[in-house]
Design an enzyme around this catalytic site. Sequence first.
Site, short mmCIF file in Angstrom:
data_model
loop_
_atom_site.label_atom_id
_atom_site.label_comp_id
_atom_site.label_asym_id
_atom_site.label_seq_id
_atom_site.Cartn_x
_atom_site.Cartn_y
_atom_site.Cartn_z
N VAL A 1 0.84 -1.20 0.00
CA VAL A 1 0.00 0.00 0.00
C VAL A 1 0.88 1.25 0.00
O VAL A 1 1.76 1.40 0.85
CB VAL A 1 -0.94 0.05 1.24
CG1 VAL A 1 -1.83 1.27 1.19
CG2 VAL A 1 -1.78 -1.22 1.35
N GLY B 1 3.28 2.45 -1.87
CA GLY B 1 4.71 2.43 -2.24
C GLY B 1 5.64 2.71 -1.07
O GLY B 1 5.72 1.94 -0.12
N LYS C 1 -5.83 -1.80 -2.30
CA LYS C 1 -5.08 -1.14 -1.23
C LYS C 1 -6.01 -0.65 -0.12
O LYS C 1 -5.70 -0.79 1.07
CB LYS C 1 -4.25 0.01 -1.81
CG LYS C 1 -3.12 -0.48 -2.72
CD LYS C 1 -2.56 0.64 -3.57
CE LYS C 1 -1.40 0.16 -4.43
NZ LYS C 1 -1.00 1.12 -5.45
N GLU D 1 0.87 -1.73 -13.36
CA GLU D 1 0.71 -3.16 -13.13
C GLU D 1 0.82 -3.93 -14.44
O GLU D 1 0.52 -3.37 -15.52
CB GLU D 1 -0.68 -3.44 -12.53
CG GLU D 1 -0.90 -2.84 -11.16
CD GLU D 1 0.10 -3.33 -10.12
OE1 GLU D 1 0.27 -4.55 -9.99
OE2 GLU D 1 0.71 -2.48 -9.45
P1 NAP Z 1 7.14 -7.06 -12.98
O1 NAP Z 1 8.16 -6.07 -13.34
O2 NAP Z 1 6.14 -7.49 -14.01
O3 NAP Z 1 7.89 -8.35 -12.43
C1 NAP Z 1 7.24 -9.56 -12.19
C2 NAP Z 1 8.29 -10.66 -12.00
O4 NAP Z 1 7.61 -11.86 -11.68
C3 NAP Z 1 9.10 -10.92 -13.28
O5 NAP Z 1 10.43 -11.15 -12.95
C4 NAP Z 1 8.46 -12.19 -13.85
O6 NAP Z 1 9.39 -13.05 -14.49
C5 NAP Z 1 7.98 -12.88 -12.58
N1 NAP Z 1 6.80 -13.68 -12.89
C6 NAP Z 1 5.57 -13.23 -13.20
N2 NAP Z 1 4.74 -14.25 -13.43
C7 NAP Z 1 5.48 -15.38 -13.30
C8 NAP Z 1 5.21 -16.77 -13.43
N3 NAP Z 1 4.00 -17.21 -13.78
N4 NAP Z 1 6.22 -17.65 -13.20
C9 NAP Z 1 7.44 -17.22 -12.85
N5 NAP Z 1 7.76 -15.91 -12.70
C10 NAP Z 1 6.79 -15.02 -12.93
O7 NAP Z 1 6.27 -6.59 -11.73
P2 NAP Z 1 6.66 -5.51 -10.60
O8 NAP Z 1 6.27 -4.18 -11.08
O9 NAP Z 1 8.02 -5.75 -10.12
O10 NAP Z 1 5.58 -5.89 -9.48
C11 NAP Z 1 5.77 -7.01 -8.64
C12 NAP Z 1 4.75 -6.96 -7.50
O11 NAP Z 1 4.91 -5.76 -6.78
C13 NAP Z 1 3.28 -6.96 -7.97
O12 NAP Z 1 2.51 -7.63 -7.03
C14 NAP Z 1 2.92 -5.47 -7.97
O13 NAP Z 1 1.55 -5.25 -7.80
C15 NAP Z 1 3.70 -5.02 -6.75
N6 NAP Z 1 4.03 -3.60 -6.71
C16 NAP Z 1 4.61 -2.99 -7.78
C17 NAP Z 1 4.97 -1.66 -7.68
C18 NAP Z 1 5.60 -0.92 -8.82
O14 NAP Z 1 5.73 0.30 -8.72
N7 NAP Z 1 6.00 -1.58 -9.88
C19 NAP Z 1 4.74 -0.96 -6.49
C20 NAP Z 1 4.16 -1.62 -5.41
C21 NAP Z 1 3.81 -2.94 -5.53
P3 NAP Z 1 10.11 -12.60 -15.86
O15 NAP Z 1 10.97 -11.43 -15.49
O16 NAP Z 1 10.90 -13.77 -16.26
O17 NAP Z 1 9.02 -12.24 -16.81
N1 HSE Z 2 0.64 0.22 -10.15
C1 HSE Z 2 0.71 0.70 -8.82
C2 HSE Z 2 0.48 2.20 -8.80
C3 HSE Z 2 2.05 0.37 -8.23
O1 HSE Z 2 0.57 2.82 -9.86
O2 HSE Z 2 0.19 2.75 -7.74
C4 HSE Z 2 2.16 0.70 -6.77
O3 HSE Z 2 1.36 -0.13 -5.99
#
Ligand code: NAP
Ligand code: HSE
Length: 436
Positions: A135, A137, A208, A193
């Site tokens: 929640v 960031g 969130k 996302e």
């Molecule tokens: P991302 O860049 O898409 O990374 C996802 C990772 O998970 C990748 O390394 C991917 O592998 C792996 N993955 C996905 N599905 C898979 C599967 N079926 N089997 C094996 N590996 C798998 O996502 P992210 O932005 O880092 O977000 C990760 C989490 O943090 C999510 O829950 C998101 O909601 C949360 N989050 C993100 C942010 C943000 O700002 N980005 C902020 C807060 C929370 P590959 O690399 O090989 O494709």
């Molecule tokens: N996609 C999310 C956002 C990432 O834009 O707020 C952080 O949880």
Amino acid sequence: MPLKKKIKIGFLGMGTVAQGVWKHLDKNRREMSSRFGIDYELSRVGVRDLSKKRDVKIPPSKMTGDLYEVVNDPSIDIVCELMGGTGLAFEMTIAALKRGKIVVSANKAVICERGAEIFETARKFGGAYFFEASVAGGIPVIKILREGLVANRFPLIYGILNGTCNYILTRMERENASFETILSDARRLGYVEADESLDIDGFDAAHKISILTYLAHGAWVRTKDMLISGIRGIQLEDMLFARDFDCKIKLIASVRKNEKTNAIFASVYPALLPLTDVVANVNEVYNAVSLTGDVVGHTVYIGRGAGQDATASAVIADIADAIRYKQGAPMRPPASELGSDVRLAHLDEISARFYLRLEVKDAAGVLAKIAAILARQNISIALLRQYKHETPGRAWLVLTTHETTESDIKNACAELKKSSVVKGSAFVLRIFSSVK
Ligand code: NAP
Ligand code: HSE
């Protein structure tokens, strides 16, 4: 408990967030291990595509395409679930917890949908689950709610909980840039996302606010029980018109609790927010969380709500807590068990002030017809303005209402749609008030 020489960390996923976490843990190892009181090592990383190029260097021998190699590895103490989604991520989280491991996660979707099972499994098998990054960031709002503000009940929690939408709304207003251009910039910056409709259509913010609702009130509110709408359909005109009403448009997630009736109401919608509200002035990828406690009063927290480094900051804080837990510090229960006392509010208990934008014929008698339709639904107009429309013979009619119910506004909109003086449907936004 004898201390190990090193804490072993496994990753499920090595995408935007996970790479940020490992980048900082690796770069700042001396300082971090001094703060943690113990050194650490990266044991195993499970991903989908082993051939993908990554920005952090990880020895190929540590990478695997089989996620079970991470959760089943007996030497791994902490599993960071940074893959996202609610299917495989849930399966892997449960598998790790059943082996008594500590799971650190940023996955708000899985907590909202399966949080009860996750917390129960952690409790039953002696593991633990940390989720600060789920929640807002980089804002440590979960710690604030559970620890810093433990003395309080929370009649109102609201704020900007989606960085992507705030970034889009801010740039639309500042530059009148196209939605698609801004969204692709947000994607490049790592805010969005994997399923971008979660951001744009309000579900990410709903996940969130569901987590904050659970922490504050001990009750799970599912997305099906919330009023959720996203930012599609908002035009630059709405932003300019909102300014004329001394407001800004923000995607607001909120949960209100009526202490007399014990009814809670959680929602996410784009709203006009008075410029006097500090949250209205929080822009770009920044999030703002306003927590009103019965003891502390009104508090507001602001920080980057998405992106690699802000999120990594929160995940690393959880790793620090996970290490303390591993070294014997007691685990706090995720929330009080009083949730069974609360109930979900019915829609007819909910009222708000509304903003309506109507494309109308620019002719005599139009205003009277519209006022009559609103009057038939008991809706009282607060302010009304007419603006020039690019099509000759047409005008924008923009009005705000006094407090009215969701059902009255719905009925009025149905009538307005049928009216010969209105073209298309009314575009409706709520006006958010933190004082009622
Ligand atoms: P991302 O860049 O898409 O990374 C996802 C990772 O998970 C990748 O390394 C991917 O592998 C792996 N993955 C996905 N599905 C898979 C599967 N079926 N089997 C094996 N590996 C798998 O996502 P992210 O932005 O880092 O977000 C990760 C989490 O943090 C999510 O829950 C998101 O909601 C949360 N989050 C993100 C942010 C943000 O700002 N980005 C902020 C807060 C929370 P590959 O690399 O090989 O494709
Ligand atoms: N996609 C999310 C956002 C990432 O834009 O707020 C952080 O949880």
